[in-house]
Design a protein around this motif. Sequence first.
Motif, PDB file in Angstrom:
ATOM      1  N   GLN A 154     -35.354 -17.863  23.118  1.00 30.80           N
ATOM      2  CA  GLN A 154     -36.121 -17.452  24.294  1.00 30.80           C
ATOM      3  C   GLN A 154     -36.750 -18.665  24.982  1.00 30.80           C
ATOM      4  O   GLN A 154     -36.725 -18.784  26.216  1.00 30.80           O
ATOM      5  CB  GLN A 154     -37.214 -16.464  23.877  1.00 30.80           C
ATOM      6  CG  GLN A 154     -38.076 -15.947  25.029  1.00 30.80           C
ATOM      7  CD  GLN A 154     -37.304 -15.022  25.945  1.00 30.80           C
ATOM      8  OE1 GLN A 154     -36.743 -14.023  25.502  1.00 30.80           O
ATOM      9  NE2 GLN A 154     -37.258 -15.356  27.230  1.00 30.80           N
ATOM     10  N   ASP A 158     -35.894 -19.989  28.715  1.00 31.66           N
ATOM     11  CA  ASP A 158     -36.948 -20.118  29.723  1.00 31.66           C
ATOM     12  C   ASP A 158     -36.981 -21.522  30.312  1.00 31.66           C
ATOM     13  O   ASP A 158     -37.210 -21.698  31.529  1.00 31.66           O
ATOM     14  CB  ASP A 158     -38.307 -19.776  29.118  1.00 31.66           C
ATOM     15  CG  ASP A 158     -38.454 -18.293  28.782  1.00 31.66           C
ATOM     16  OD1 ASP A 158     -37.620 -17.504  29.281  1.00 31.66           O
ATOM     17  OD2 ASP A 158     -39.368 -17.941  28.019  1.00 31.66           O
ATOM     18  N   SER A 239     -28.298 -16.390  25.827  1.00 33.76           N
ATOM     19  CA  SER A 239     -28.566 -14.945  25.805  1.00 33.76           C
ATOM     20  C   SER A 239     -27.592 -14.225  24.883  1.00 33.76           C
ATOM     21  O   SER A 239     -27.972 -13.294  24.149  1.00 33.76           O
ATOM     22  CB  SER A 239     -28.466 -14.368  27.220  1.00 33.76           C
ATOM     23  OG  SER A 239     -29.429 -14.950  28.073  1.00 33.76           O
TER      24      SER A 239
END
Length: 296
Positions: A154, A158, A239
Amino acid sequence: MKQTVTFNLLLIFILLLSACGNRLAEETEEYQQQMDDIYTINNELTNHLDNIDSDKIQNHISDLDTDFESDELEEMISKLEGEILPLAESLNTKVDEMEVTNEDIEDHHNTFVESAQVKYDFAEQLSDYLSTYQNSVQASERLIDLSQSFMDNQKERDDIIENASDSKAEEEINTLIDQLNSNSEELDEASKILEGDESIESKQEQIDDVLLPMLDEHVDSLNQINLSTQQANRVRSVSLEMYYGYISYYEERKNTMSYNEKLQNVQLQNILSLQESYQRLDEDYTKELEELKSGE
């Protein structure tokens, strides 16, 4: 004359009792000789079982003993499965093949038979419990590792999104984000059952029938998006790693449910108490054997 007859009858009765006693003692000796090989296996098995520290196991499972290392647990499971259980199986097989014709000795022998069965039950149930416990602990550790991996992915994703360098990359990344958000909402809704009061079977069915197929669809949804920029492709790659992690996570959650349910349905103390049970039976057997050898 009457007194002489009575005395002779009494003497004959005493001689008969003595003969019966001697015969029982002799048959007991023969019985012991027939049991020699069985005694050898039994002694080896009993020595292994007596060396199991039930208190330490109980304290470790109850989190009262933090000095109980994972490799110590692994060694105990390995010994139970590799040495102790085969001995217990061999003992019970040979005991079943043993034939005892004298009723007095047979009653005594049944105590040994019961002890052999309890020893097998103790080894088998303890091995199964500890293996399940170990699987549960390892599964929980894998869930923690997967959770950490999610957070790492994550953060990386980001960072890539934040540092998008041109409008084309931003456009493609925004397309990905829209799909990711849609997938996330769908997954969050479908996974709510796992935190509810439904049965374990219902939760496992939800994982198998809904969540895992859904995640496969989510992977396909990302792969179907046409991308040309390096940054957008990297966002998709990270992802996809997260989705594959989700698949592993839910499969592990399903396994953990099974392990924990099995542990909850078994009282460890009941298993450990079998150690005292076979020890008590062994004491009774030894005492009865001495009585038979004395002709009582």
